[in-house]
Write a protein that holds these residues in place. Structure first.
Motif, PDB file in Angstrom:
ATOM      1  N   ASN A  71     -11.088   7.139   1.552  1.00  0.00           N
ATOM      2  CA  ASN A  71      -9.731   7.675   1.386  1.00  0.00           C
ATOM      3  C   ASN A  71      -8.859   6.769   0.511  1.00  0.00           C
ATOM      4  O   ASN A  71      -7.802   6.288   0.942  1.00  0.00           O
ATOM      5  CB  ASN A  71      -9.051   7.866   2.751  1.00  0.00           C
ATOM      6  CG  ASN A  71      -9.704   8.939   3.585  1.00  0.00           C
ATOM      7  OD1 ASN A  71     -10.304   9.878   3.053  1.00  0.00           O
ATOM      8  ND2 ASN A  71      -9.599   8.826   4.896  1.00  0.00           N
ATOM      9  N   PRO A  72      -9.274   6.509  -0.720  1.00  0.00           N
ATOM     10  CA  PRO A  72      -8.553   5.535  -1.539  1.00  0.00           C
ATOM     11  C   PRO A  72      -7.205   6.057  -2.022  1.00  0.00           C
ATOM     12  O   PRO A  72      -7.025   7.252  -2.267  1.00  0.00           O
ATOM     13  CB  PRO A  72      -9.490   5.330  -2.724  1.00  0.00           C
ATOM     14  CG  PRO A  72     -10.212   6.641  -2.857  1.00  0.00           C
ATOM     15  CD  PRO A  72     -10.416   7.117  -1.440  1.00  0.00           C
ATOM     16  N   GLU A  73      -6.250   5.127  -2.149  1.00  0.00           N
ATOM     17  CA  GLU A  73      -5.008   5.397  -2.855  1.00  0.00           C
ATOM     18  C   GLU A  73      -5.300   5.237  -4.346  1.00  0.00           C
ATOM     19  O   GLU A  73      -5.745   4.173  -4.781  1.00  0.00           O
ATOM     20  CB  GLU A  73      -3.923   4.412  -2.424  1.00  0.00           C
ATOM     21  CG  GLU A  73      -3.430   4.614  -1.008  1.00  0.00           C
ATOM     22  CD  GLU A  73      -2.529   5.831  -0.882  1.00  0.00           C
ATOM     23  OE1 GLU A  73      -1.811   6.147  -1.846  1.00  0.00           O
ATOM     24  OE2 GLU A  73      -2.555   6.464   0.194  1.00  0.00           O
ATOM     25  N   ALA A  74      -5.064   6.283  -5.121  1.00  0.00           N
ATOM     26  CA  ALA A  74      -5.427   6.264  -6.538  1.00  0.00           C
ATOM     27  C   ALA A  74      -4.805   5.075  -7.266  1.00  0.00           C
ATOM     28  O   ALA A  74      -5.462   4.392  -8.066  1.00  0.00           O
ATOM     29  CB  ALA A  74      -5.015   7.577  -7.200  1.00  0.00           C
ATOM     30  N   GLU A  75      -3.540   4.796  -6.998  1.00  0.00           N
ATOM     31  CA  GLU A  75      -2.843   3.702  -7.682  1.00  0.00           C
ATOM     32  C   GLU A  75      -3.497   2.360  -7.382  1.00  0.00           C
ATOM     33  O   GLU A  75      -3.681   1.520  -8.270  1.00  0.00           O
ATOM     34  CB  GLU A  75      -1.378   3.686  -7.245  1.00  0.00           C
ATOM     35  CG  GLU A  75      -0.576   2.527  -7.814  1.00  0.00           C
ATOM     36  CD  GLU A  75       0.820   2.439  -7.231  1.00  0.00           C
ATOM     37  OE1 GLU A  75       1.528   1.470  -7.564  1.00  0.00           O
ATOM     38  OE2 GLU A  75       1.201   3.323  -6.431  1.00  0.00           O
ATOM     39  N   PHE A  76      -3.878   2.155  -6.132  1.00  0.00           N
ATOM     40  CA  PHE A  76      -4.435   0.861  -5.744  1.00  0.00           C
ATOM     41  C   PHE A  76      -5.850   0.684  -6.281  1.00  0.00           C
ATOM     42  O   PHE A  76      -6.214  -0.406  -6.745  1.00  0.00           O
ATOM     43  CB  PHE A  76      -4.423   0.724  -4.225  1.00  0.00           C
ATOM     44  CG  PHE A  76      -3.058   0.770  -3.595  1.00  0.00           C
ATOM     45  CD1 PHE A  76      -1.911   0.574  -4.353  1.00  0.00           C
ATOM     46  CD2 PHE A  76      -2.918   1.026  -2.235  1.00  0.00           C
ATOM     47  CE1 PHE A  76      -0.649   0.614  -3.768  1.00  0.00           C
ATOM     48  CE2 PHE A  76      -1.667   1.056  -1.638  1.00  0.00           C
ATOM     49  CZ  PHE A  76      -0.527   0.859  -2.408  1.00  0.00           C
ATOM     50  N   ASP A 107      -8.130  -1.897  -2.268  1.00  0.00           N
ATOM     51  CA  ASP A 107      -6.688  -1.977  -2.510  1.00  0.00           C
ATOM     52  C   ASP A 107      -6.236  -3.377  -2.946  1.00  0.00           C
ATOM     53  O   ASP A 107      -5.037  -3.638  -3.026  1.00  0.00           O
ATOM     54  CB  ASP A 107      -5.903  -1.556  -1.265  1.00  0.00           C
ATOM     55  CG  ASP A 107      -6.388  -2.221   0.011  1.00  0.00           C
ATOM     56  OD1 ASP A 107      -7.276  -3.090  -0.070  1.00  0.00           O
ATOM     57  OD2 ASP A 107      -5.871  -1.882   1.095  1.00  0.00           O
ATOM     58  N   TRP A 131      -0.016  -3.305   3.123  1.00  0.00           N
ATOM     59  CA  TRP A 131       0.647  -2.006   3.110  1.00  0.00           C
ATOM     60  C   TRP A 131       0.257  -1.256   4.383  1.00  0.00           C
ATOM     61  O   TRP A 131      -0.745  -1.588   5.028  1.00  0.00           O
ATOM     62  CB  TRP A 131       0.294  -1.211   1.851  1.00  0.00           C
ATOM     63  CG  TRP A 131      -1.149  -0.813   1.713  1.00  0.00           C
ATOM     64  CD1 TRP A 131      -2.210  -1.636   1.474  1.00  0.00           C
ATOM     65  CD2 TRP A 131      -1.688   0.509   1.795  1.00  0.00           C
ATOM     66  NE1 TRP A 131      -3.381  -0.914   1.399  1.00  0.00           N
ATOM     67  CE2 TRP A 131      -3.093   0.407   1.592  1.00  0.00           C
ATOM     68  CE3 TRP A 131      -1.130   1.774   2.024  1.00  0.00           C
ATOM     69  CZ2 TRP A 131      -3.927   1.518   1.611  1.00  0.00           C
ATOM     70  CZ3 TRP A 131      -1.971   2.883   2.042  1.00  0.00           C
ATOM     71  CH2 TRP A 131      -3.347   2.743   1.836  1.00  0.00           C
ATOM     72  N   GLY A 137      -1.178   1.451   5.130  1.00  0.00           N
ATOM     73  CA  GLY A 137      -2.445   2.158   5.233  1.00  0.00           C
ATOM     74  C   GLY A 137      -3.673   1.282   5.265  1.00  0.00           C
ATOM     75  O   GLY A 137      -4.787   1.795   5.421  1.00  0.00           O
ATOM     76  N   GLN A 138      -3.540  -0.040   5.126  1.00  0.00           N
ATOM     77  CA  GLN A 138      -4.722  -0.890   5.088  1.00  0.00           C
ATOM     78  C   GLN A 138      -5.388  -0.935   6.459  1.00  0.00           C
ATOM     79  O   GLN A 138      -4.735  -0.784   7.505  1.00  0.00           O
ATOM     80  CB  GLN A 138      -4.375  -2.293   4.600  1.00  0.00           C
ATOM     81  CG  GLN A 138      -3.551  -3.110   5.562  1.00  0.00           C
ATOM     82  CD  GLN A 138      -3.131  -4.438   4.975  1.00  0.00           C
ATOM     83  OE1 GLN A 138      -1.977  -4.803   5.033  1.00  0.00           O
ATOM     84  NE2 GLN A 138      -4.067  -5.169   4.411  1.00  0.00           N
TER      85      GLN A 138
END
Length: 248
Positions: A12-17, A91, A210, A212-213
């Motif tokens: 579930n990656p954050e695209a920006e990170f 991240d 952050w 969500g980590q």
């Protein structure tokens, strides 16, 4: 050509990170005769990482059924080609020159089996904060990490996310420890009992903080699970010490 394999488990990656992690890797300049590969292993088969990252031939994508970060990292290790293994969380970001410094230390001294470096917490507002009490730069004798961990309420003197390790030692300790959280700490402690380390005084990692980590989630610090993880890490380190080390 020598290879350093950078391993990243993705879920579930954050695209920006994830894009920032790639940019920090792409900016690395390696010594002559060295190349890096990025072994991206997705915990689950959503294809999210492939959709976010560019078509760089140095990136190797893999997938596995959802099994947690330790299993995912170990399956990435099975696909990695490098004699040196470096973890990079999805991240986090490497700093300029990190891989070159790791390689330089390990190339210069065959007795050194792993390196760690300074890390800075990367806060949501973009500021940074120091991590813990860093040891002086230089060699870390076998057993020193374990001794500190025992006497400092199970805290490590170096950040496990900064580790670069020779592949044979990583394989000898079974890769990342099969526990739900603290898998990198368990691996580092086991490896550090057997092998000489070296602490690099330069900042090598920006460790993103952050909401969500994984380490920010309640289950990461839930008392029953945490106590069991610490017990396993402690008993494993004691068994390795009894049967094989520490060795210098």
């Amino acid at each position: 050509m020598n290879t350093i394999s950078v391993i990243t488990a993705v879920h579930n990656p954050e695209a920006e990170f994830l894009a920032a992690a790639y940019a920090s890797l792409a900016a690395q300049n390696l010594p002559v005769g060295w190349r890096w590969e990025w072994v991206v292993q997705e915990d689950g088969e959503s294809g999210a990482a492939r959709a976010i990252l560019p078509g760089d031939p140095r990136i190797s994508h893999g997938y596995n059924a959802h099994g947690g970060v330790a299993i995912t990292r170990n399956l990435a290790l099975a696909r990695a080609a490098g004699g040196l293994i470096k973890n990079l969380d999805q991240d986090d970001q490497l700093t300029e020159g990190t891989l070159a410094r790791d390689i330089a230390v390990l190339d210069a001294d065959p007795d050194v089996q792993w390196t760690a470096s300074r890390a800075l917490d990367l806060m949501p507002d973009g500021t940074t904060a120091a991590f813990g009490d860093d040891p002086p730069p230089g060699r870390l004798r076998p057993g020193r990490i374990l001794d500190y961990w025992h006497t400092h309420d199970y805290r490590l003197p170096v950040h496990p996310a900064t580790l670069c390790i020779r592949r044979p030692l990583l394989m000898a300790v079974g890769g990342w420890m099969a526990v739900p959280g603290s898998d990198d700490a368990g691996m580092l402690i086991a490896a550090s009992v057997l092998g000489v380390g070296h602490f690099i005084g330069d900042v090598g990692l920006l460790y993103r903080k952050w909401p969500g980590q994984v380490s920010a989630q309640p289950q990461h610090t839930e008392a029953a699970s945490w106590n069991l993880r610490m017990r396993l890490i402690r008993e494993r380190a004691a068994a390795i010490t009894e049967f094989f080390g520490p060795r210098s």
